[in-house]
Design a protein around this motif. Structure first.
Motif, PDB file in Angstrom:
ATOM      1  N   THR A   1      -6.699   2.195 -10.951  1.00 52.72           N
ATOM      2  CA  THR A   1      -6.510   1.030 -10.071  1.00 52.72           C
ATOM      3  C   THR A   1      -5.058   0.571 -10.078  1.00 52.72           C
ATOM      4  O   THR A   1      -4.471   0.340 -11.131  1.00 52.72           O
ATOM      5  CB  THR A   1      -7.416  -0.126 -10.510  1.00 52.72           C
ATOM      6  OG1 THR A   1      -8.772   0.332 -10.572  1.00 52.72           O
ATOM      7  CG2 THR A   1      -7.322  -1.286  -9.516  1.00 52.72           C
ATOM      8  N   LYS A   2      -4.522   0.413  -8.860  1.00 51.18           N
ATOM      9  CA  LYS A   2      -3.135  -0.015  -8.708  1.00 51.18           C
ATOM     10  C   LYS A   2      -3.008  -1.424  -8.141  1.00 51.18           C
ATOM     11  O   LYS A   2      -2.071  -2.148  -8.481  1.00 51.18           O
ATOM     12  CB  LYS A   2      -2.374   0.963  -7.797  1.00 51.18           C
ATOM     13  CG  LYS A   2      -2.327   2.388  -8.317  1.00 51.18           C
ATOM     14  CD  LYS A   2      -1.597   2.472  -9.645  1.00 51.18           C
ATOM     15  CE  LYS A   2      -1.523   3.896 -10.154  1.00 51.18           C
ATOM     16  NZ  LYS A   2      -0.856   3.976 -11.491  1.00 51.18           N
ATOM     17  N   ILE A   3      -3.919  -1.821  -7.244  1.00 55.62           N
ATOM     18  CA  ILE A   3      -3.838  -3.130  -6.594  1.00 55.62           C
ATOM     19  C   ILE A   3      -5.212  -3.778  -6.546  1.00 55.62           C
ATOM     20  O   ILE A   3      -6.210  -3.116  -6.234  1.00 55.62           O
ATOM     21  CB  ILE A   3      -3.296  -3.033  -5.153  1.00 55.62           C
ATOM     22  CG1 ILE A   3      -1.931  -2.342  -5.109  1.00 55.62           C
ATOM     23  CG2 ILE A   3      -3.194  -4.422  -4.521  1.00 55.62           C
ATOM     24  CD1 ILE A   3      -1.384  -2.178  -3.695  1.00 55.62           C
TER      25      ILE A   3
ATOM     26  N   CYS B   1       0.832  -1.206   0.000  1.00 59.62           N
ATOM     27  CA  CYS B   1       0.000   0.000   0.000  1.00 59.62           C
ATOM     28  C   CYS B   1       0.866   1.256   0.000  1.00 59.62           C
ATOM     29  O   CYS B   1       0.583   2.233  -0.709  1.00 59.62           O
ATOM     30  CB  CYS B   1      -0.934   0.002   1.207  1.00 59.62           C
ATOM     31  SG  CYS B   1      -2.253  -1.229   1.108  1.00 59.62           S
ATOM     32  N   ARG B   2       1.938   1.222   0.784  1.00 60.41           N
ATOM     33  CA  ARG B   2       2.849   2.373   0.841  1.00 60.41           C
ATOM     34  C   ARG B   2       3.523   2.604  -0.511  1.00 60.41           C
ATOM     35  O   ARG B   2       3.744   3.739  -0.931  1.00 60.41           O
ATOM     36  CB  ARG B   2       3.900   2.131   1.921  1.00 60.41           C
ATOM     37  CG  ARG B   2       4.875   3.286   2.118  1.00 60.41           C
ATOM     38  CD  ARG B   2       5.909   2.946   3.185  1.00 60.41           C
ATOM     39  NE  ARG B   2       5.303   2.825   4.502  1.00 60.41           N
ATOM     40  CZ  ARG B   2       5.989   2.499   5.594  1.00 60.41           C
ATOM     41  NH1 ARG B   2       7.289   2.222   5.505  1.00 60.41           N
ATOM     42  NH2 ARG B   2       5.388   2.420   6.756  1.00 60.41           N
TER      43      ARG B   2
ATOM     44  N   THR C   1      -8.113   0.927  -5.295  1.00 52.73           N
ATOM     45  CA  THR C   1      -7.776  -0.470  -5.057  1.00 52.73           C
ATOM     46  C   THR C   1      -9.063  -1.269  -4.927  1.00 52.73           C
ATOM     47  O   THR C   1     -10.058  -0.776  -4.390  1.00 52.73           O
ATOM     48  CB  THR C   1      -6.895  -0.619  -3.805  1.00 52.73           C
ATOM     49  OG1 THR C   1      -6.557  -1.997  -3.619  1.00 52.73           O
ATOM     50  CG2 THR C   1      -7.579  -0.124  -2.554  1.00 52.73           C
ATOM     51  N   VAL C   2      -9.040  -2.500  -5.429  1.00 53.82           N
ATOM     52  CA  VAL C   2     -10.238  -3.347  -5.480  1.00 53.82           C
ATOM     53  C   VAL C   2     -10.026  -4.559  -4.575  1.00 53.82           C
ATOM     54  O   VAL C   2      -8.954  -5.168  -4.589  1.00 53.82           O
ATOM     55  CB  VAL C   2     -10.515  -3.810  -6.924  1.00 53.82           C
ATOM     56  CG1 VAL C   2     -11.725  -4.746  -6.969  1.00 53.82           C
ATOM     57  CG2 VAL C   2     -10.734  -2.605  -7.840  1.00 53.82           C
TER      58      VAL C   2
ATOM     59  N   ILE D   1      -5.248   4.639   4.852  1.00 52.20           N
ATOM     60  CA  ILE D   1      -4.145   5.462   5.359  1.00 52.20           C
ATOM     61  C   ILE D   1      -3.424   6.175   4.218  1.00 52.20           C
ATOM     62  O   ILE D   1      -3.033   7.347   4.339  1.00 52.20           O
ATOM     63  CB  ILE D   1      -3.153   4.599   6.164  1.00 52.20           C
ATOM     64  CG1 ILE D   1      -3.793   4.137   7.473  1.00 52.20           C
ATOM     65  CG2 ILE D   1      -1.859   5.373   6.450  1.00 52.20           C
ATOM     66  CD1 ILE D   1      -2.952   3.173   8.272  1.00 52.20           C
ATOM     67  N   GLU D   2      -3.286   5.493   3.076  1.00 54.90           N
ATOM     68  CA  GLU D   2      -2.587   6.094   1.941  1.00 54.90           C
ATOM     69  C   GLU D   2      -3.481   7.019   1.117  1.00 54.90           C
ATOM     70  O   GLU D   2      -3.015   7.616   0.146  1.00 54.90           O
ATOM     71  CB  GLU D   2      -2.008   4.989   1.037  1.00 54.90           C
ATOM     72  CG  GLU D   2      -1.029   4.061   1.734  1.00 54.90           C
ATOM     73  CD  GLU D   2       0.143   4.781   2.390  1.00 54.90           C
ATOM     74  OE1 GLU D   2       0.551   5.852   1.878  1.00 54.90           O
ATOM     75  OE2 GLU D   2       0.651   4.279   3.412  1.00 54.90           O
ATOM     76  N   GLY D   3      -4.755   7.122   1.492  1.00 55.99           N
ATOM     77  CA  GLY D   3      -5.651   8.049   0.807  1.00 55.99           C
ATOM     78  C   GLY D   3      -6.245   7.531  -0.482  1.00 55.99           C
ATOM     79  O   GLY D   3      -6.815   8.304  -1.268  1.00 55.99           O
TER      80      GLY D   3
END
Length: 366
Positions: free
Chosen positions: A152-154, A98-99, A108-109, A124-126
């Motif tokens: 979408t990243k993850i 996540c960081r 993120t899904v 936390i990462e917004g």
């Protein structure tokens, strides 16, 4: 000074109720904790010996590269040493991911309900959280695919899923990976891998050769019985590992944890025995549920989620007063259910007797 705004919407992770607290609160001398999916049989004697041997080196920092356990895992799994990252439990790797990848403006899904730390760290990462409801306890993979866009990243897959114990089959996993854009990271969280017996469960390691956007998470906390030492790992293409390593804290796994994990891998007879006993324990719960007409999710893990046909918090307290700690489904997104870690044969027998008393009382009151 105020922390990030998004932190105000979060609560700290709530683990199972501590044993000492329960003893004090209810005046009990015997407590059985079946709430956190720990191995009731402890860890391998080889791991215990490794821990003892390490006690004279507590003044030394651990190997930040974790060279010994890295080589052992690489050989055992069949991957390159540069395709592994170690974490303070696999949940630290969730935090690292996540960081590394999430921020405001990204999404993120994930399935819901599932392991809560995916959502927690993403908030936390917004990042924007896109939760796709389970269907009959299973990941709705088509809807998860539909939720992916250019932001979408993850994508998170919990396989087997916590808290249901259900799993994604090899064919479904294969079809899913083929459709996910190659610039979206897919996380296959396999914390309960060692307990799985389903023949159509995916062997995801070979997928690493085809999909650079896949990372597999595994842990020594569950079947290996090293939960208190906090050590887990991620498997991915070397380019992914290299990209996320800067987000890892130095010396994040202890000397004792590394030594114990290294020894534990050598005792696969211990793991096989734990798996056998776990399967026997699951059958105790299946038989009980069928006898009492209770719905449950067949599990590929060391826990079972049961619809108790009542107030799950009330059942939780009934068991707690008798010295058994479980998890109420109301805290897991399954009100009316309870999640029970499979214990020893005797522990399972005792808790099922307590549940039978509760069910009988409920039937009388109705």
């Amino acid at each position: 000074m105020q922390p990030k705004t998004q932190l105000t919407s979060l609560k700290p992770y709530q683990p199972g109720k501590p044993i000492e607290e329960v003893k004090k609160e209810f005046g009990l001398s015997k407590i059985v904790k079946l709430a956190s999916n720990e191995n009731p049989y402890g860890c391998s004697p080889l791991a215990k010996k490794a821990i003892e041997d390490e006690l004279n080196s507590l003044h030394l920092y651990p190997d930040g590269y974790a060279a010994g356990i890295r080589e052992k895992v690489a050989d055992y799994i069949g991957v390159g040493q540069d395709e592994i990252i170690f974490g303070n439990g696999s949940d630290e790797i969730v935090q690292i991911l996540c960081r590394a990848y999430l921020s405001a403006g990204t999404s993120t899904v994930m399935p819901a309900p599932t392991f809560p730390q995916y959502r927690h760290n993403a908030v936390i990462e917004g990042a924007e959280i896109r939760e796709i409801s389970l269907v009959d306890g299973d990941h709705d993979l088509e809807s998860m695919l539909g939720a992916i866009d250019e932001s979408t990243k993850i994508v998170w897959l919990c396989n087997p899923n916590n808290p249901t114990g259900t799993y994604i089959t090899k064919d479904d996993f294969d079809a899913f990976m083929k459709k996910v854009p190659r610039d979206v990271l897919v996380v296959s969280d396999e914390a309960y891998f060692e307990y799985v017996g389903a023949e159509d469960y995916p062997d995801t390691v070979p997928f690493l050769n085809e999909y650079e956007n896949l990372i597999i998470l595994r842990t020594f906390s569950k079947a290996y019985g090293l939960a208190s030492l906090r050590i887990g790992y991620g498997l991915a293409n070397a380019s992914v590992i290299q990209a996320i390593e800067p987000a890892r804290e130095p010396f994040n796994t202890s000397r004792i944890a590394q030594a114990a994990a290294l020894a534990a891998i050598d005792d696969q007879d211990f793991i096989a025995d734990c798996r056998k006993k776990n399967n026997e324990g699951l059958k105790q719960y299946y038989d009980f549920c069928e006898e009492h007409s209770l719905f449950y999710y067949p599990s590929e893990t060391n826990f079972i989620l049961i619809n108790i046909n009542g107030d799950s918090d009330e059942v939780f307290m009934h068991l707690l007063r008798h010295g058994y700690i479980v998890r109420s489904g109301s805290a897991l997104g399954f009100p009316g259910f309870i999640r029970i870690t499979v214990g020893s044969s005797e522990e399972n027998k005792e808790i099922l007797s307590l549940l039978a008393v509760y069910l009988k009382t409920q039937n009388v009151s109705r």
